[in-house]
Design a protein around this motif. Sequence first.
Motif, PDB file in Angstrom:
ATOM      1  N   PRO A  34     -63.432  54.750  -8.876  1.00 17.15           N
ATOM      2  CA  PRO A  34     -63.909  53.430  -9.316  1.00 17.15           C
ATOM      3  C   PRO A  34     -62.860  52.698 -10.155  1.00 17.15           C
ATOM      4  CG  PRO A  34     -64.804  55.139 -10.731  1.00 17.15           C
ATOM      5  CD  PRO A  34     -64.047  55.844  -9.653  1.00 17.15           C
ATOM      6  N   GLY A  35     -62.976  51.377 -10.219  1.00 17.62           N
ATOM      7  CA  GLY A  35     -62.081  50.576 -11.046  1.00 17.62           C
ATOM      8  C   GLY A  35     -62.438  50.725 -12.526  1.00 17.62           C
ATOM      9  N   ILE A  36     -61.407  50.749 -13.359  1.00 13.46           N
ATOM     10  CA  ILE A  36     -61.601  50.893 -14.810  1.00 13.46           C
ATOM     11  C   ILE A  36     -60.903  49.721 -15.486  1.00 13.46           C
ATOM     12  CG2 ILE A  36     -61.198  52.372 -16.811  1.00 13.46           C
ATOM     13  CD1 ILE A  36     -60.914  54.684 -14.567  1.00 13.46           C
ATOM     14  N   ARG A  37     -61.663  48.910 -16.203  1.00  7.71           N
ATOM     15  CA  ARG A  37     -61.127  47.682 -16.788  1.00  7.71           C
ATOM     16  C   ARG A  37     -60.406  47.944 -18.104  1.00  7.71           C
ATOM     17  NH1 ARG A  37     -66.019  44.337 -17.829  1.00  7.71           N
ATOM     18  NH2 ARG A  37     -64.652  42.523 -18.027  1.00  7.71           N
ATOM     19  N   ILE A  38     -59.258  47.279 -18.260  1.00  8.31           N
ATOM     20  CA  ILE A  38     -58.441  47.407 -19.468  1.00  8.31           C
ATOM     21  C   ILE A  38     -58.483  46.085 -20.221  1.00  8.31           C
ATOM     22  CG2 ILE A  38     -56.059  47.707 -20.308  1.00  8.31           C
ATOM     23  CD1 ILE A  38     -55.571  49.555 -17.936  1.00  8.31           C
ATOM     24  N   THR A  54     -69.050  47.742 -18.254  1.00 12.28           N
ATOM     25  CA  THR A  54     -68.896  46.547 -19.087  1.00 12.28           C
ATOM     26  C   THR A  54     -67.844  46.731 -20.182  1.00 12.28           C
ATOM     27  OG1 THR A  54     -70.705  47.303 -20.512  1.00 12.28           O
ATOM     28  CG2 THR A  54     -71.275  45.806 -18.698  1.00 12.28           C
ATOM     29  N   ASN A  55     -67.315  47.938 -20.298  1.00 13.92           N
ATOM     30  CA  ASN A  55     -66.367  48.235 -21.373  1.00 13.92           C
ATOM     31  C   ASN A  55     -64.950  47.810 -21.013  1.00 13.92           C
ATOM     32  OD1 ASN A  55     -65.677  49.242 -23.879  1.00 13.92           O
ATOM     33  ND2 ASN A  55     -65.276  51.305 -23.129  1.00 13.92           N
ATOM     34  N   LEU A  56     -64.190  47.351 -22.008  1.00 11.35           N
ATOM     35  CA  LEU A  56     -62.767  47.097 -21.839  1.00 11.35           C
ATOM     36  C   LEU A  56     -62.024  48.222 -22.562  1.00 11.35           C
ATOM     37  CD1 LEU A  56     -62.438  43.232 -22.427  1.00 11.35           C
ATOM     38  CD2 LEU A  56     -62.300  44.455 -20.251  1.00 11.35           C
ATOM     39  N   TYR A  57     -61.393  49.085 -21.784  1.00  8.27           N
ATOM     40  CA  TYR A  57     -60.740  50.266 -22.348  1.00  8.27           C
ATOM     41  C   TYR A  57     -59.318  49.952 -22.813  1.00  8.27           C
ATOM     42  CZ  TYR A  57     -64.482  53.081 -20.246  1.00  8.27           C
ATOM     43  OH  TYR A  57     -65.692  53.629 -19.902  1.00  8.27           O
ATOM     44  N   SER A  58     -58.770  50.823 -23.648  1.00 10.37           N
ATOM     45  CA  SER A  58     -57.347  50.747 -23.963  1.00 10.37           C
ATOM     46  C   SER A  58     -56.608  51.292 -22.746  1.00 10.37           C
ATOM     47  CB  SER A  58     -57.011  51.598 -25.192  1.00 10.37           C
ATOM     48  OG  SER A  58     -57.129  52.979 -24.877  1.00 10.37           O
ATOM     49  N   SER A  59     -55.323  50.989 -22.639  1.00 12.55           N
ATOM     50  CA  SER A  59     -54.537  51.454 -21.486  1.00 12.55           C
ATOM     51  C   SER A  59     -54.591  52.973 -21.366  1.00 12.55           C
ATOM     52  CB  SER A  59     -53.078  51.006 -21.623  1.00 12.55           C
ATOM     53  OG  SER A  59     -52.995  49.613 -21.794  1.00 12.55           O
ATOM     54  N   GLU A  60     -54.420  53.659 -22.479  1.00 12.10           N
ATOM     55  CA  GLU A  60     -54.393  55.127 -22.469  1.00 12.10           C
ATOM     56  C   GLU A  60     -55.740  55.702 -22.037  1.00 12.10           C
ATOM     57  OE1 GLU A  60     -52.982  58.846 -25.335  1.00 12.10           O
ATOM     58  OE2 GLU A  60     -52.900  56.795 -26.086  1.00 12.10           O
ATOM     59  N   GLU A  61     -56.834  55.151 -22.586  1.00 12.81           N
ATOM     60  CA  GLU A  61     -58.181  55.635 -22.225  1.00 12.81           C
ATOM     61  C   GLU A  61     -58.451  55.415 -20.736  1.00 12.81           C
ATOM     62  OE1 GLU A  61     -60.749  54.770 -26.321  1.00 12.81           O
ATOM     63  OE2 GLU A  61     -60.381  53.147 -24.892  1.00 12.81           O
ATOM     64  N   ALA A  62     -58.070  54.244 -20.250  1.00 15.39           N
ATOM     65  CA  ALA A  62     -58.322  53.906 -18.848  1.00 15.39           C
ATOM     66  C   ALA A  62     -57.555  54.830 -17.905  1.00 15.39           C
ATOM     67  CB  ALA A  62     -57.930  52.452 -18.591  1.00 15.39           C
ATOM     68  N   LEU A  63     -56.302  55.118 -18.234  1.00 16.62           N
ATOM     69  CA  LEU A  63     -55.492  55.987 -17.374  1.00 16.62           C
ATOM     70  C   LEU A  63     -55.986  57.430 -17.410  1.00 16.62           C
ATOM     71  CD1 LEU A  63     -52.078  54.367 -18.245  1.00 16.62           C
ATOM     72  CD2 LEU A  63     -53.150  54.394 -15.981  1.00 16.62           C
ATOM     73  N   GLU A  64     -56.454  57.868 -18.571  1.00 15.97           N
ATOM     74  CA  GLU A  64     -57.024  59.210 -18.683  1.00 15.97           C
ATOM     75  C   GLU A  64     -58.267  59.319 -17.802  1.00 15.97           C
ATOM     76  OE1 GLU A  64     -58.548  62.314 -22.164  1.00 15.97           O
ATOM     77  OE2 GLU A  64     -57.740  60.368 -22.726  1.00 15.97           O
ATOM     78  N   LEU A  65     -59.105  58.266 -17.837  1.00 14.97           N
ATOM     79  CA  LEU A  65     -60.313  58.230 -17.012  1.00 14.97           C
ATOM     80  C   LEU A  65     -59.971  58.167 -15.518  1.00 14.97           C
ATOM     81  CD1 LEU A  65     -63.064  55.878 -18.533  1.00 14.97           C
ATOM     82  CD2 LEU A  65     -63.342  58.206 -17.680  1.00 14.97           C
TER      83      LEU A  65
END
Length: 233
Positions: free
Chosen positions: A219-223, A17-28
């Motif tokens: 898995p998909g990571i939402r930004i 349910t979280n919307l990550y920052s671009s950097e956080e999402a890419l790190e994940l």
Amino acid sequence: MKHGKKYVESAKLVERTNLYSSEEALELAAKTATAKFDETIEVHIRLGVDSRHADQQVRGAVVLPNGTGKNVRVAVFAKGDLAKAAEEAGADIVGDADLVSKIQGGWMDFDVAVASPDMMGFVGRLGKVLGPRGLMPSPKAGTVTPDVAKAVTEAKAGKIEYRLDKSNIIHCPIGKASFGTQKLLENFNTLLDAVIKAKPAAAKGQYIKSCSVASTMGPGIRINPAKVGSEAV
């Protein structure tokens, strides 16, 4: 839909349910790439346009600063001096009518097709073969050009094409998990900047509806769609 053990373990790292920052999402995304091969990191962008209308099409190409990590095989339709220039630039195969015949015969061992304008009369015959695979040379993507050598160099350096599918989503690779967060972020911002710049005048309301990244098997990571592109950094 059942997922394997590795996917399930990777998914535990992501808050759905979280919307990550671009950097956080890419790190994940890089962290969740646990396959035995170097997984590709892909971006999926849903736009607030309607691809059924000609004035709301979003399509173009951009050279990623850090490449895609993939060895790109380039086929060039050209003859004479342009064919020679394409070969010198590193094209994997160059031809004219003979190359058209080879592809009509089922040969498809290439990732990008480039053509000089005078060859499009021949290349047009391949529309039904290359079109559905996204391989048809196009002026908008810079793959129909008199400067075939430059097109080959850019393709080899990591030029990617972005275009809407029927669901108004753009799907693009932006590198490999092994690139690390910083290189992936540079590629991501370059792509997003290009897509934002390509916003049609006819587009109304929110342009970038959603954005997510994922590794090939992860898995998909939402930004957060309100904070994408280099200006948001």
